[in-house]
Structures are given as structure tokens and as C-alpha cells.
Design an enzyme around this catalytic site. Structure first.
Site, short mmCIF file in Angstrom:
data_model
loop_
_atom_site.label_atom_id
_atom_site.label_comp_id
_atom_site.label_asym_id
_atom_site.label_seq_id
_atom_site.Cartn_x
_atom_site.Cartn_y
_atom_site.Cartn_z
N ASN A 7 33.07 29.15 53.28
CA ASN A 7 32.68 29.84 52.05
C ASN A 7 32.11 28.81 51.07
OD1 ASN A 7 32.92 30.78 49.31
ND2 ASN A 7 34.08 32.52 50.09
N ASP A 9 30.83 29.42 47.95
CA ASP A 9 30.75 29.89 46.55
C ASP A 9 30.97 28.77 45.53
OD1 ASP A 9 30.51 32.39 47.65
OD2 ASP A 9 32.50 33.09 47.06
N HIS A 10 31.89 27.84 45.88
CA HIS A 10 32.22 26.81 44.89
C HIS A 10 31.09 25.81 44.66
CE1 HIS A 10 36.09 28.19 43.88
NE2 HIS A 10 36.60 28.06 45.10
N ARG A 18 26.10 24.50 34.85
CA ARG A 18 24.98 23.98 34.05
C ARG A 18 23.76 24.88 34.09
NH1 ARG A 18 24.95 18.40 32.63
NH2 ARG A 18 27.05 18.03 31.86
N HIS A 43 30.02 35.21 48.47
CA HIS A 43 30.44 36.42 47.76
C HIS A 43 29.45 36.65 46.61
CE1 HIS A 43 34.00 38.65 45.58
NE2 HIS A 43 32.89 39.37 45.62
N ARG A 45 28.86 38.42 43.59
CA ARG A 45 29.65 39.21 42.65
C ARG A 45 28.77 40.00 41.69
NH1 ARG A 45 34.94 38.53 41.16
NH2 ARG A 45 36.16 37.28 42.60
N ARG A 49 28.54 35.28 38.93
CA ARG A 49 29.08 34.06 38.32
C ARG A 49 28.83 32.82 39.16
NH1 ARG A 49 35.56 35.01 38.99
NH2 ARG A 49 35.06 36.95 37.96
N HIS A 50 28.63 32.97 40.47
CA HIS A 50 28.31 31.78 41.28
C HIS A 50 27.09 32.02 42.17
CE1 HIS A 50 31.07 33.92 43.92
NE2 HIS A 50 32.16 33.46 43.33
N GLU A 70 30.15 38.70 51.50
CA GLU A 70 31.31 39.34 50.87
C GLU A 70 30.81 40.12 49.67
OE1 GLU A 70 34.52 36.95 49.35
OE2 GLU A 70 34.75 36.02 51.30
N THR A 100 39.59 34.63 41.26
CA THR A 100 39.15 34.79 42.64
C THR A 100 39.68 36.13 43.14
OG1 THR A 100 39.17 33.80 44.87
CG2 THR A 100 41.16 33.53 43.54
N THR A 101 39.29 36.53 44.37
CA THR A 101 39.73 37.83 44.88
C THR A 101 41.26 37.86 44.91
OG1 THR A 101 37.81 37.66 46.32
CG2 THR A 101 39.31 39.48 46.73
N GLU A 151 39.90 41.38 57.78
CA GLU A 151 40.24 39.99 57.42
C GLU A 151 41.59 40.05 56.72
OE1 GLU A 151 37.27 37.57 55.42
OE2 GLU A 151 38.84 36.36 54.49
N HIS A 190 41.82 33.06 52.73
CA HIS A 190 42.24 32.92 51.34
C HIS A 190 43.39 31.93 51.22
CE1 HIS A 190 42.36 33.79 47.10
NE2 HIS A 190 41.28 34.50 47.27
N GLY A 191 43.13 30.86 50.50
CA GLY A 191 44.16 29.86 50.22
C GLY A 191 44.48 28.95 51.40
N GLY A 212 37.14 28.22 51.86
CA GLY A 212 36.19 27.71 50.87
C GLY A 212 36.74 26.60 50.01
N HIS A 213 37.71 26.94 49.16
CA HIS A 213 38.15 26.02 48.11
C HIS A 213 38.62 24.67 48.65
CE1 HIS A 213 40.82 24.46 44.92
NE2 HIS A 213 39.87 24.94 44.15
#
Ligand code: PXP
Length: 238
Positions: A7, A9-10, A18, A43, A45, A49-50, A70, A100-101, A151, A190-191, A212-213
Site C-alpha cells: 500500500n 498511500d503514505h 506540501r 486508497h 478517498r 487526502r493522499h 481500495e 485510517t480505515t 480481506e 492493517h497494522g 503499507g505503514h
């Protein structure tokens, strides 16, 4: 064998901080693939936002693996998915105020809506996954609605420790077997991070993990020193 969906997104989060052009998630998808990613997840959204619309359409043209979009089950996203034609769509709940979700999708109480929505995507040859909590009812209704995949939400597992974490792991293991028995393909995410991923990856018939994160956080850890070194050398050499 369990595969890895990365993922990105980050990466887009850093760019949007910026509102500039770098880092470009489309370029980083190439690096993720070089590292062995089996699919790229983004994702899109409602609040953008990203990830931006431009990103998803460029990714579709440039990635060599699979594109997992997503999205929330809204009319706006349905139209985008039907134009984009990603390899698959993962439907997630979405709240503007969340970081986040948060929880999984409530398919049990929205069967008619999701049947229609999933049918619409499948008519465009897009496979569809439901991001759900490891709960029997949600699994059974995912099957009835016609999802190809589920998922399983591993957020709780990631937050817990000790025997509570073990219990949650058992819930995920049982849910994945239950879903497999119904003919659903099982992903999870997730996580998940470098410490907790192994137990989830070794569940029998686990298809793909979406992460992702922790991957982006590790990329900063292994890359920042080199980046500073390059800047320092530019400043000091003349
Ligand atoms: N799967 C789903 C459905 C998600 O919404 C997210 C977060 O965007 C992930 C997986 C990845 O979670 P994490 O960033 O914690 O690895």
C-alpha cells in the site's frame, strides 16, 4: 504461497503535505515491484487526502503487477472504478474524520445495497473484495453478496499483546478457514509490521497481505542516512 500487496498511500501523504510533485507514488510503485511486491494497493478517498485521480490512472498504465483499488462503496467511486478497470477493488468503510480505515465493512446490514454494487463491478470484469472483521456473519454475507475475496481486518491483532493477541489470532485463523470453505479467497491486512506479520503469513491458504505503514516507515529508516549524506556532500563539495 502468501503474496504481498504494498500500500503506497503514505508516499502520497508526504507529497500532499506540501501539495507538490514529490515523492511521486507512481515512481515508488516501480521500486515496490522491484522489491518483490505482487500487487500495488491505493486508497482513493473521497477527500483525496493522499492518492489523487491522476495517480490511479497512471498506475493502471505503468505497473507490471496488479492494481488493487481500495474505495468506499459510493456512486462516485463506482464510476471511477468502471473507467479505471483495476484488477480488483477492495471495498472499505470510510469516514472523513478517521486517520485510517477503522472497523471492517458492515455487509450484514446492507446486503441489498452491496449485492447491487458488487454486481455492477463484476459486470465490468472487476473482482471485488470486502474488508471485514473476522466475524462469521460478515463472512457468510460476503459470500451471499457475491464478493470474490474477503480481506480480514488485522488491526485488532496488531494492537493487542500476549494472550489477547493470541485469541485474536485464533479468531483470524478460524475465520480464514471458514471463508475458504465457502469458496472465498482470503486476504488480510492493517497494522501488520516486521514483528507481527509471520503468524498471519503462515495461516494456511492465506492469499495476500496488504501492508503499507510499516513498509514506508522502514523505508525512511533505511534510506534517511543515505539521503542526508548525499545532501551533505552536495553542500560541502565545490
Ligand atoms: N488493508 C486495508 C483495507 C487498509 O485500509 C489499509 C490501510 O490503508 C491497509 C490494508 C494497510 O494497513 P497498514 O498501513 O496499517 O499496513
Amino acid at each position: 504461497m502468501t503474496t504481498l500487496g504494498v500500500n503506497i498511500d503514505h508516499i502520497a501523504n508526504v507529497r500532499q503535505a506540501r501539495k507538490t510533485v514529490e515523492p511521486d507514488p507512481v515512481q515508488f510503485a516501480f521500486l515496490a515491484e522491484l522489491g518483490g511486491a505482487d500487487s500495488i494497493t491505493v486508497h482513493l478517498r473521497e477527500d483525496r487526502r493522499h492518492i489523487q485521480d491522476r495517480d490511479v490512472f497512471l498506475l493502471k498504465k505503468t505497473i507490471k503487477t496488479k492494481l488493487n483499488l481500495e474505495m468506499a462503496a459510493t456512486e462516485e467511486m463506482l464510476e471511477i472504478a468502471k473507467r479505471l478497470l483495476p484488477d480488483y477493488v477492495t471495498l472499505v468503510p470510510e469516514k472523513r474524520e478517521e486517520v485510517t480505515t477503522e472497523g471492517g465493512l458492515d455487509v450484514r446490514n446492507n446486503v441489498k445495497y452491496f449485492k447491487n454494487f458488487v454486481g455492477n463491478l463484476k459486470d465490468s470484469n472487476i473482482e471485488v473484495s470486502a474488508f471485514i472483521d473476522p466475524i462469521s456473519d460478515q463472512i457468510n454475507y460476503s459470500k451471499e453478496i457475491g464478493f470474490n475475496f474477503i480481506e480480514l481486518h488485522t488491526g485488532k491483532y496488531a494492537e493487542l499483546t500476549g494472550s489477547d493477541q493470541y485469541k485474536e489470532l485464533q479468531r483470524i485463523v478460524e475465520s480464514s478457514h471458514e471463508a475458504n470453505d465457502l469458496g472465498l479467497i482470503v486476504n488480510a491486512g492493517h497494522g501488520l509490521n516486521f514483528n507481527n506479520v509471520k503468524k498471519i503469513a503462515s495461516i494456511n491458504n492465506m492469499n495476500e497481505l496488504n501492508i503499507g505503514h510499516s513498509i514506508v516507515a522502514r523505508a525512511l529508516a533505511v534510506g534517511l542516512e543515505k539521503s542526508v549524506r548525499e545532501m551533505k556532500s552536495l553542500i560541502t563539495s565545490n
